[in-house]
Design a protein around this motif. Sequence first.
Motif, mmCIF file in Angstrom:
data_model
loop_
_atom_site.group_PDB
_atom_site.id
_atom_site.type_symbol
_atom_site.label_atom_id
_atom_site.label_comp_id
_atom_site.label_asym_id
_atom_site.label_seq_id
_atom_site.Cartn_x
_atom_site.Cartn_y
_atom_site.Cartn_z
ATOM 1 N N LEU A 28 0.832 -1.207 0.000
ATOM 2 C CA LEU A 28 0.000 0.000 0.000
ATOM 3 C C LEU A 28 0.863 1.252 0.000
ATOM 4 O O LEU A 28 0.568 2.228 -0.705
ATOM 5 N N ARG A 29 1.920 1.239 0.781
ATOM 6 C CA ARG A 29 2.828 2.385 0.808
ATOM 7 C C ARG A 29 3.593 2.510 -0.508
ATOM 8 O O ARG A 29 3.747 3.602 -1.057
ATOM 9 N N GLY A 30 4.073 1.374 -1.025
ATOM 10 C CA GLY A 30 4.815 1.416 -2.283
ATOM 11 C C GLY A 30 3.957 1.804 -3.460
ATOM 12 O O GLY A 30 4.422 2.481 -4.394
ATOM 13 N N ALA A 31 2.684 1.395 -3.441
ATOM 14 C CA ALA A 31 1.788 1.700 -4.561
ATOM 15 C C ALA A 31 1.532 3.191 -4.697
ATOM 16 O O ALA A 31 1.214 3.669 -5.785
ATOM 17 N N GLY A 79 3.315 -2.240 -11.844
ATOM 18 C CA GLY A 79 4.349 -2.106 -10.817
ATOM 19 C C GLY A 79 4.262 -3.205 -9.781
ATOM 20 O O GLY A 79 3.187 -3.761 -9.535
ATOM 21 N N PRO A 80 5.379 -3.550 -9.136
ATOM 22 C CA PRO A 80 5.399 -4.681 -8.210
ATOM 23 C C PRO A 80 4.532 -4.486 -6.970
ATOM 24 O O PRO A 80 3.854 -5.417 -6.529
ATOM 25 N N PHE A 81 4.566 -3.303 -6.367
ATOM 26 C CA PHE A 81 3.739 -3.085 -5.171
ATOM 27 C C PHE A 81 2.252 -3.135 -5.518
ATOM 28 O O PHE A 81 1.457 -3.790 -4.838
ATOM 29 N N THR A 82 1.892 -2.462 -6.580
ATOM 30 C CA THR A 82 0.500 -2.493 -7.022
ATOM 31 C C THR A 82 0.119 -3.891 -7.483
ATOM 32 O O THR A 82 -1.025 -4.327 -7.315
ATOM 33 N N GLY A 83 1.088 -4.624 -8.047
ATOM 34 C CA GLY A 83 0.828 -5.989 -8.491
ATOM 35 C C GLY A 83 0.441 -6.899 -7.341
ATOM 36 O O GLY A 83 -0.477 -7.723 -7.453
#
Length: 358
Positions: A28-31, A79-83
């Motif tokens: 959630l933070r990375g997204a 993106g990996p975080f959103t993924g």
Amino acid sequence: MHVPDGFINTPLSAVAGVAAVGAVAVSLRGARRELDERTAPLAGLVAAFIFAVQMLNFPVAAGTSGHLLGGALAAILVGPFTGVLCISVVLLMQGILFADGGLTALGVNITVMGVVTVVVAYGLFRGLVKVLPRRRSSVTASAFVAALVSVPAAAAAFTLIYAVGGTTDVPIGKVLTAMVGVHVLIGIGEAAITALTVGAVIAVRPDLVHGARGLSAPLKLLVGGELVDAAPASREPAPVAARSTRKVWGAGLAAALVLAGIVSFYASASPDGLEKVAADQGIDKKVEEHAAADSPLADYSISGISDGRISGGLAGVVGVGATVVVGSGVFLTVRRRRGQQQPAVVATSARTGEKETA
């Protein structure tokens, strides 16, 4: 590879649940850094598309089928975080609405199908993109390899979890061999689907593919026998119509609805890789009935409708709709929080010499 209730004991399921919550919190933070006003709505669409494609089991061996896991596809597109969040939303919808994947095993499923596939696939993808020529075809080829490797990696991760907290006493070596072997074959299908989808989006809107950002190399000029970087050309802001994602969003949603509502009827009815290995190796001896087994959408059909084609198709449409609504809500909320937390820009006025806040 949806792990049902009863495969993994309660203590390890709880540990996996805590790990999954931690992974989602980090994501959630990375997204917030990955999502912008264009990609936030598309992330919900990616989740819905993965839900739809996961309904399309394809045969991989005698009496065995496979389906998309989607971690590589989601990571490369948004993106990996959103993924990780995309796969988590899909698994949550499947578990609650369709009784697919145990509720006590939700942490295991998010860890194996979401975190492991995304980390392995995106790490390999970025490494390949850096060493291959900077072309769109390199992104597609890298996506193929990354998706292929991510599936047996997830199978190995499940085997490790089962070795620690499995509810039956079976030879782990045989389980590992069987799981990795069949999921290598499934990985080929995953790789083909991922590469085709990434290639199709790149062909239409490469600016929307997270893994293709920065793809264009700077223009080189031959000056005095040496190659030097050309000065960047000034560009006017693109018109709003050119930046619109409505056509892509509409086409993607239509494709997801067709796949889930119509094409899913022709999916293979054979058990998937995990189900087949579980039956052959005796992993499923203590499997438990799903807590949502009485759901009106359980097993991807609508109770009360006898026609299998209509029942399954409508269930698929409902699933796509629910996933895109929930996913879009999550990602738009994350995007708004990013906007709220952006620091104010302090500048010095050239006219007054006083500090001004923008």
